[in-house]
Scaffold this motif. Sequence first.
Motif: not given
Lengths: 115, 112
Positions: A101, B32, B34, B49, B51, B68
């Motif tokens: 991340s 992820y 972003y 960002h 997940l 997602r």
Amino acid sequence: DGGITQSPKYLFRKEGQNVTLSCEQNLNHDAMYWYRQDPGQGLRLIYYSQIVNDFQKGDIAEGYSVSREKKESFPLTVTSAQKNPTAFYLCASTLGTGYGSTEAFFGQGTRLTVV
Amino acid sequence: DAKTTQPPSMDCAEGRAANLPCNHSTISGNEYVYWYRQIHSQGPQYIIHGLKNNETNEMASLIITEDRKSSTLILPHATLRDTAVYYCIVRVGNTGGFKTIFGAGTRLFVKA
């Protein structure tokens, strides 16, 4: 202050000349990247480097070359083989590689014009 | 590599919420989402960002659908300074490294 610095901000080059764009970071980031942006378009990856003395081609590497002799520096050379070099060039860096991340930090860009 | 789809442009009135959608139907479990934005002739700036869970910071909120496959960036009270190109990207990687894919993004116009 930590950050990533590109120089110069504007650069003019005659056709047939090579030119080198500078990118320096003091963030202690392992990975660095070069992107090209044409008017109204997104960013396209030219080259990236995950570690000193190692780099890989991105999507549009032809006509460009890079080096990574120091962790903090990742210069890009636009060679005379690049057919259409006029563009906005952006350098970025991230903490590490692989999944994760961590965000990317960008420089303010160099606008290259071939005259 | 997972790719994203965004509308090319959107308008928003100053002071109202700006909701920017993004589709990423081929996203994989480790990737992820972003968001970055780019003000004219500057380098992209990181916004947020996430997940799986929704995220909020001082700049924006990120809403990710349960499957997602899509997300929405929310600027709660847009100002004229928020006029920019907004990029939704999905982090891709392999055993050797990392690449970030930036598409054309959404050009947001905030109007007085």
